[in-house]
Design an enzyme around this catalytic site. Structure first.
Site, short mmCIF file in Angstrom:
data_model
loop_
_atom_site.label_atom_id
_atom_site.label_comp_id
_atom_site.label_asym_id
_atom_site.label_seq_id
_atom_site.Cartn_x
_atom_site.Cartn_y
_atom_site.Cartn_z
N ASP A 57 -15.26 -22.85 14.73
CA ASP A 57 -14.17 -23.29 14.59
C ASP A 57 -12.98 -22.22 14.49
O ASP A 57 -12.11 -22.61 13.89
CB ASP A 57 -14.01 -24.62 13.70
CG ASP A 57 -14.94 -25.39 13.99
OD1 ASP A 57 -15.33 -25.82 15.15
OD2 ASP A 57 -15.41 -26.43 13.04
N GLY A 91 -11.54 -20.72 16.68
CA GLY A 91 -10.45 -20.69 17.98
C GLY A 91 -10.91 -19.94 19.07
O GLY A 91 -10.30 -19.29 19.99
N LYS A 92 -12.44 -19.62 19.44
CA LYS A 92 -13.16 -19.04 20.19
C LYS A 92 -12.51 -19.55 21.78
O LYS A 92 -12.18 -18.64 22.76
CB LYS A 92 -14.51 -19.00 20.22
CG LYS A 92 -15.14 -18.31 18.95
CD LYS A 92 -16.42 -18.72 18.86
CE LYS A 92 -17.02 -19.98 18.41
NZ LYS A 92 -16.48 -20.64 17.37
N ASN A 112 -22.89 -28.96 20.14
CA ASN A 112 -22.49 -28.76 18.74
C ASN A 112 -20.94 -28.06 18.66
O ASN A 112 -20.40 -28.17 18.06
CB ASN A 112 -23.77 -28.10 17.69
CG ASN A 112 -24.03 -26.79 18.36
OD1 ASN A 112 -23.93 -26.40 19.40
ND2 ASN A 112 -24.92 -26.17 17.24
N GLY A 124 -17.35 -26.94 20.00
CA GLY A 124 -16.35 -27.72 20.49
C GLY A 124 -14.94 -26.88 20.66
O GLY A 124 -14.41 -26.45 19.85
N HIS A 125 -15.03 -26.27 21.67
CA HIS A 125 -13.86 -25.42 21.91
C HIS A 125 -12.86 -25.91 22.61
O HIS A 125 -12.81 -26.29 23.94
CB HIS A 125 -14.59 -23.98 22.92
CG HIS A 125 -15.82 -23.37 22.41
ND1 HIS A 125 -16.60 -22.50 22.84
CD2 HIS A 125 -16.34 -23.72 21.07
CE1 HIS A 125 -17.36 -22.01 22.05
NE2 HIS A 125 -17.32 -22.74 20.99
N GLN A 181 -20.31 -21.30 17.44
CA GLN A 181 -20.66 -21.49 16.23
C GLN A 181 -20.14 -19.98 15.66
O GLN A 181 -18.95 -19.51 16.19
CB GLN A 181 -22.12 -21.73 15.66
CG GLN A 181 -22.75 -23.06 16.22
CD GLN A 181 -23.05 -23.22 17.31
OE1 GLN A 181 -23.62 -22.48 18.16
NE2 GLN A 181 -22.52 -24.26 17.87
N THR A 223 -17.18 -33.62 16.09
CA THR A 223 -17.67 -34.88 15.08
C THR A 223 -16.43 -35.66 14.50
O THR A 223 -16.78 -36.65 13.74
CB THR A 223 -18.48 -34.57 14.25
OG1 THR A 223 -17.75 -33.35 13.42
CG2 THR A 223 -20.01 -33.77 14.72
N ARG A 268 -15.20 -34.65 11.77
CA ARG A 268 -15.18 -34.80 10.39
C ARG A 268 -13.91 -33.75 9.81
O ARG A 268 -13.89 -32.67 10.20
CB ARG A 268 -16.49 -34.22 9.78
CG ARG A 268 -17.98 -35.02 10.17
CD ARG A 268 -19.06 -34.40 10.07
NE ARG A 268 -19.45 -33.08 10.77
CZ ARG A 268 -20.49 -32.41 10.58
NH1 ARG A 268 -21.18 -32.62 9.66
NH2 ARG A 268 -20.60 -31.37 11.30
N LYS A 328 -4.33 -18.24 13.67
CA LYS A 328 -3.85 -19.65 12.97
C LYS A 328 -3.05 -19.08 11.73
O LYS A 328 -2.95 -19.83 10.82
CB LYS A 328 -4.94 -20.60 12.80
CG LYS A 328 -5.38 -21.09 13.95
CD LYS A 328 -6.23 -22.50 13.68
CE LYS A 328 -5.64 -23.65 13.39
NZ LYS A 328 -6.70 -24.80 13.52
N ASP A 341 -0.14 -18.93 11.52
CA ASP A 341 1.20 -19.73 11.32
C ASP A 341 0.69 -21.04 10.55
O ASP A 341 1.80 -21.72 9.76
CB ASP A 341 1.34 -20.10 12.82
CG ASP A 341 0.21 -20.91 13.48
OD1 ASP A 341 -0.92 -20.14 13.67
OD2 ASP A 341 0.35 -22.12 13.67
P1 IMO Z 1 -18.01 -24.06 17.40
O1 IMO Z 1 -18.64 -23.66 18.68
C1 IMO Z 1 -18.30 -25.49 13.23
C2 IMO Z 1 -22.40 -26.73 12.05
C3 IMO Z 1 -22.81 -28.05 11.65
C4 IMO Z 1 -23.74 -27.68 10.64
C5 IMO Z 1 -24.39 -26.83 11.06
C6 IMO Z 1 -25.93 -26.91 11.72
O2 IMO Z 1 -17.19 -25.34 17.61
O3 IMO Z 1 -17.31 -22.93 16.54
P2 IMO Z 1 -26.10 -28.07 14.17
O4 IMO Z 1 -25.63 -29.35 14.89
O5 IMO Z 1 -25.91 -27.08 14.83
O6 IMO Z 1 -27.74 -28.37 13.94
O7 IMO Z 1 -25.36 -27.98 12.69
O8 IMO Z 1 -23.71 -25.98 11.76
N1 IMO Z 1 -21.79 -26.39 13.27
C7 IMO Z 1 -20.63 -25.94 13.78
N2 IMO Z 1 -19.38 -25.96 12.66
N3 IMO Z 1 -18.12 -25.26 14.69
C8 IMO Z 1 -19.32 -25.28 15.48
O9 IMO Z 1 -19.28 -24.78 16.81
C9 IMO Z 1 -20.35 -25.73 14.95
N4 IMO Z 1 -21.73 -25.85 15.44
C10 IMO Z 1 -22.51 -26.27 14.48
O10 IMO Z 1 -21.51 -28.75 11.00
O11 IMO Z 1 -23.25 -27.45 9.25
MG MG Z 2 -15.81 -26.53 16.87
#
Ligand code: IMO
Ligand code: MG
Length: 424
Positions: A14, A16-17, A39, A41-42, A225, A302, A304, A332, A334
């Site tokens: 997360d 900001g990729k 998993n 979310g971009h 991730q 998700t 969360r 970020k 800002d």
């Molecule tokens: P982006 O690409 C933030 C976290 C999950 C959990 C752990 C394992 O948007 O940065 P998983 O579903 O992979 O088995 O979960 O990794 N997680 C992420 N946290 N950004 C993500 O992707 C994530 N993808 C998985 O919250 O702690």
């Molecule tokens: Mg994400």
């Protein structure tokens, strides 16, 4: 011959990729995802449009772009189809722009059940998985049980699926676990969506990527991730199941390490983590809540609320070391506008001993050692040139550059494409 340049998250995801890939995609005719799955979310914002991508590379909104889903990814056909239809609804010719490697592993409906069952069995020590079936899908890949995109084209696809499902049902039977999930309905949909994938260019990803590089097309590899969630180097077992560091781009696309060029490391001016596991600089107080609200730190996948805390330099240096980051991208800052003071962890005390290494033991008592900066009390959002940036903020970023030893070449000061400063 062009190089493969890589965009990576240096924290816990997360960072900001998505925005940065979308901005850089102007210079890269090809964008390729190399690991992770839905998993991710971009988020991308342009004009009045906001979009969250899960499986499709973040170059897709650029005209004429090629977007490759690489072999290192795990793909859920249903999520993919929903995503593509939503992109198409914006008038984007998604089938022309997206290609999928044959060797990409598939997420099947029972992977999601296994993910949920594994988490339920862990109870309080659960990982906080996104429950998209990521861990079970990668387990099947390395366990040599997996189904791949190329299998969809074979006549025995259904048989292969049934063999895999049978194994999963045996495992699920061992759990004391029930979950409201209509497997039959999900399976029917899944097979329709696997059919949908046939409408895309299904490619030998490794040949395609290397021949694009050979024909002078620059490729940007888009990580998902973050480094601290890497299956080897993250806070295991509180990690995801793929290699999120730069080396993952080589195996996840079929590109030799010598072909890697720039490595952009993306980090936020503070930290967030969603899911369980160590987070040394976590705040959990009113300041942390302010970061969450100002930064809209709620999961794009998700929903969360994300845990929030100060920037962690030992973790950042660790990530830069693992991936050979050549340029930093800071996101970020800002969000911290108006803070009286801004803190940065410049080291740790682990069990009372001062260190700047990330500890192996995820249950170790890690106490951050902070350095404090005077807040910049102005709206960075409106700054469009480096000359507009306040002195306090410049001091903050110069400190990070000195500590980490890599220049910050891009500053993102808001979600929009044009809220980006490219430094000389
Ligand atoms: P982006 O690409 C933030 C976290 C999950 C959990 C752990 C394992 O948007 O940065 P998983 O579903 O992979 O088995 O979960 O990794 N997680 C992420 N946290 N950004 C993500 O992707 C994530 N993808 C998985 O919250 O702690
Ligand atoms: Mg994400």
């Amino acid at each position: 011959m062009k190089t493969l340049d890589v965009v990576l998250g240096l924290q816990w995801g997360d960072e900001g990729k998505g925005k940065i890939v979308d901005v850089l995609a102007e210079r890269y005719p090809v964008v390729a995802r190399f690991q992770g799955g839905p998993n991710a979310g971009h988020s991308i914002h342009f004009g009045n449009t906001s979009f969250v991508l899960h499986s499709v590379p973040s170059g897709v909104f650029r005209e004429g772009s090629i977007n490759i889903i690489g072999n290192g990814v795990v793909l859920d056909p249903t999520i993919f189809r929903e995503e593509c239809q939503a992109i198409e609804a914006l008038g984007v010719p998604v089938r022309e722009r997206v290609k999928i490697a044959k060797r990409t592993n598939l997420i099947v409906p029972t992977h999601k059940l296994l993910d949920a069952a594994d988490e339920a069995a862990l109870g309080k020590s659960k990982i906080g998985s996104t429950l998209k079936g990521i861990g079970p899908a990668y387990s099947d890949k390395t366990g040599r049980n997996g189904l791949r995109v190329g299998d969809i084209l074979g006549g025995d696809f259904k048989e292969k699926y049934d063999i895999l499902k049978h194994k999963h049902m045996l495992r699920l039977g061992q759990y004391d676990f029930t979950f409201p999930f209509d497997l039959e309905k999900a399976e029917e949909q899944w097979f329709r969506d696997a059919e949908y994938i046939k409408g895309f260019d299904i490619i030998d990803g490794e040949y395609e990527v290397n021949s694009l590089l050979g024909s002078d097309k620059a490729i940007l590899a888009e990580g998902a991730q973050g480094s601290m969630l890497d299956v080897d180097f993250g806070s295991y077992p509180f990690v995801t199941s793929s290699s999120t560091a730069c080396a993952g781009a080589c195996t996840g696309l079929g590109v030799a390490p010598s072909r890697i060029g720039k490595v952009y490391g993306v980090f936020k001016a503070y930290c967030t983590r969603v899911g369980s596991g160590p987070f040394p600089t976590e705040l959990g107080d009113a300041t942390g809540e302010l970061m969450r609200q100002r930064g809209h730190e709620f999961g794009a996948t998700t929903g969360r609320p994300r845990r929030t805390g100060w920037l962690d330099i030992p973790a950042l240096k660790f990530a830069v070391m693992l991936s050979g980051v050549t340029e930093l991208v800071m996101m970020k800052a800002d969000v911290l506008d108006g803070f009286e003071t801004v803190r940065v962890a410049c080291g740790y005390r682990v069990d009372g001993v001062r260190t700047d290494r990330v500890p192996y033991d995820v249950y170790a008592e890690v106490e951050p050692v902070y350095k404090e900066f005077k807040g910049w009390k102005c709206d960075l959002e409106n700054c469009r040139r480096e000359e507009d940036l306040p002195a306090e903020f410049m001091e903050y970023i110069r400190y990070i550059e000195r500590e980490v030893g890599v220049p910050i070449s891009i500053l993102s000061l808001g979600p929009d494409r044009d809220q980006t400063i490219i430094r000389k």
